[in-house]
Design a protein around this motif. Sequence first.
Motif, mmCIF file in Angstrom:
data_model
loop_
_atom_site.group_PDB
_atom_site.id
_atom_site.type_symbol
_atom_site.label_atom_id
_atom_site.label_comp_id
_atom_site.label_asym_id
_atom_site.label_seq_id
_atom_site.Cartn_x
_atom_site.Cartn_y
_atom_site.Cartn_z
ATOM 1 N N ASP A 6 11.391 126.651 95.054
ATOM 2 C CA ASP A 6 12.758 127.012 95.430
ATOM 3 C C ASP A 6 12.903 128.505 95.737
ATOM 4 O O ASP A 6 13.988 128.961 96.065
ATOM 5 C CB ASP A 6 13.747 126.637 94.317
ATOM 6 C CG ASP A 6 14.190 125.191 94.405
ATOM 7 O OD1 ASP A 6 14.128 124.616 95.509
ATOM 8 O OD2 ASP A 6 14.606 124.634 93.373
ATOM 9 N N CYS A 35 7.453 122.114 92.814
ATOM 10 C CA CYS A 35 8.472 121.709 93.787
ATOM 11 C C CYS A 35 8.619 120.184 93.757
ATOM 12 O O CYS A 35 8.051 119.530 92.896
ATOM 13 C CB CYS A 35 8.129 122.204 95.183
ATOM 14 S SG CYS A 35 6.515 121.685 95.769
ATOM 15 N N ARG A 38 12.428 115.974 98.462
ATOM 16 C CA ARG A 38 13.832 115.561 98.482
ATOM 17 C C ARG A 38 13.991 114.182 99.108
ATOM 18 O O ARG A 38 14.846 113.399 98.711
ATOM 19 C CB ARG A 38 14.670 116.593 99.242
ATOM 20 C CG ARG A 38 16.154 116.290 99.196
ATOM 21 C CD ARG A 38 16.971 117.425 99.735
ATOM 22 N NE ARG A 38 16.968 118.580 98.862
ATOM 23 C CZ ARG A 38 17.775 118.736 97.814
ATOM 24 N NH1 ARG A 38 18.634 117.808 97.495
ATOM 25 N NH2 ARG A 38 17.713 119.814 97.076
ATOM 26 N N ASN A 39 13.174 113.844 100.099
ATOM 27 C CA ASN A 39 13.354 112.592 100.841
ATOM 28 C C ASN A 39 12.200 111.612 100.678
ATOM 29 O O ASN A 39 12.005 110.742 101.509
ATOM 30 C CB ASN A 39 13.556 112.900 102.323
ATOM 31 C CG ASN A 39 14.799 113.708 102.559
ATOM 32 O OD1 ASN A 39 15.848 113.402 102.000
ATOM 33 N ND2 ASN A 39 14.707 114.752 103.348
ATOM 34 N N THR A 59 19.040 114.883 93.866
ATOM 35 C CA THR A 59 20.186 114.899 94.790
ATOM 36 C C THR A 59 21.270 115.866 94.327
ATOM 37 O O THR A 59 22.015 116.392 95.153
ATOM 38 C CB THR A 59 20.799 113.494 94.968
ATOM 39 O OG1 THR A 59 21.184 112.985 93.696
ATOM 40 C CG2 THR A 59 19.834 112.537 95.637
ATOM 41 N N SER A 63 19.493 122.562 97.865
ATOM 42 C CA SER A 63 18.259 122.714 98.642
ATOM 43 C C SER A 63 17.733 124.146 98.519
ATOM 44 O O SER A 63 18.474 125.072 98.177
ATOM 45 C CB SER A 63 18.514 122.384 100.116
ATOM 46 O OG SER A 63 19.288 123.412 100.708
ATOM 47 N N SER A 64 16.468 124.318 98.822
ATOM 48 C CA SER A 64 15.865 125.655 98.783
ATOM 49 C C SER A 64 16.585 126.601 99.730
ATOM 50 O O SER A 64 16.794 127.774 99.414
ATOM 51 C CB SER A 64 14.378 125.577 99.151
ATOM 52 O OG SER A 64 13.688 124.786 98.218
ATOM 53 N N ASP A 66 19.779 126.459 100.647
ATOM 54 C CA ASP A 66 21.065 126.822 100.047
ATOM 55 C C ASP A 66 20.894 127.866 98.943
ATOM 56 O O ASP A 66 21.678 128.812 98.834
ATOM 57 C CB ASP A 66 21.776 125.588 99.490
ATOM 58 C CG ASP A 66 22.251 124.636 100.579
ATOM 59 O OD1 ASP A 66 22.427 125.096 101.735
ATOM 60 O OD2 ASP A 66 22.441 123.452 100.282
#
Length: 94
Positions: A6, A35, A38-39, A59, A63-64, A66
């Motif tokens: 991140d 890490c 995410r998907n 969820t 996100s990294s 953001d």
Amino acid sequence: FHCNGDDPLAVSAALETAVEWRHEWGSDVIIDMVCYRRNGHNELDQPMFTQPKLYRQITKHPSSLDIYEKRLIEEGTATKEELAEIRKFTLESY
């Protein structure tokens, strides 16, 4: 070397140091980057089915991108408007 996925600057520093190490001493380097995906592993994978507890947490996690944008704003390195312009340019270009 160890770094948090991140933190893009920590990842970059670990990679640069590893390349310099390899060039200088010719030995292998291990980078332990903490890490997550995410998907899932690919477009067809649905991680909420196989690991629901873990992916509920993922969820909720920002996100990294953001996290990094928030850091840049807090440091005064960039404004929200500048970051929005960069994001728009990048999305339109690629």
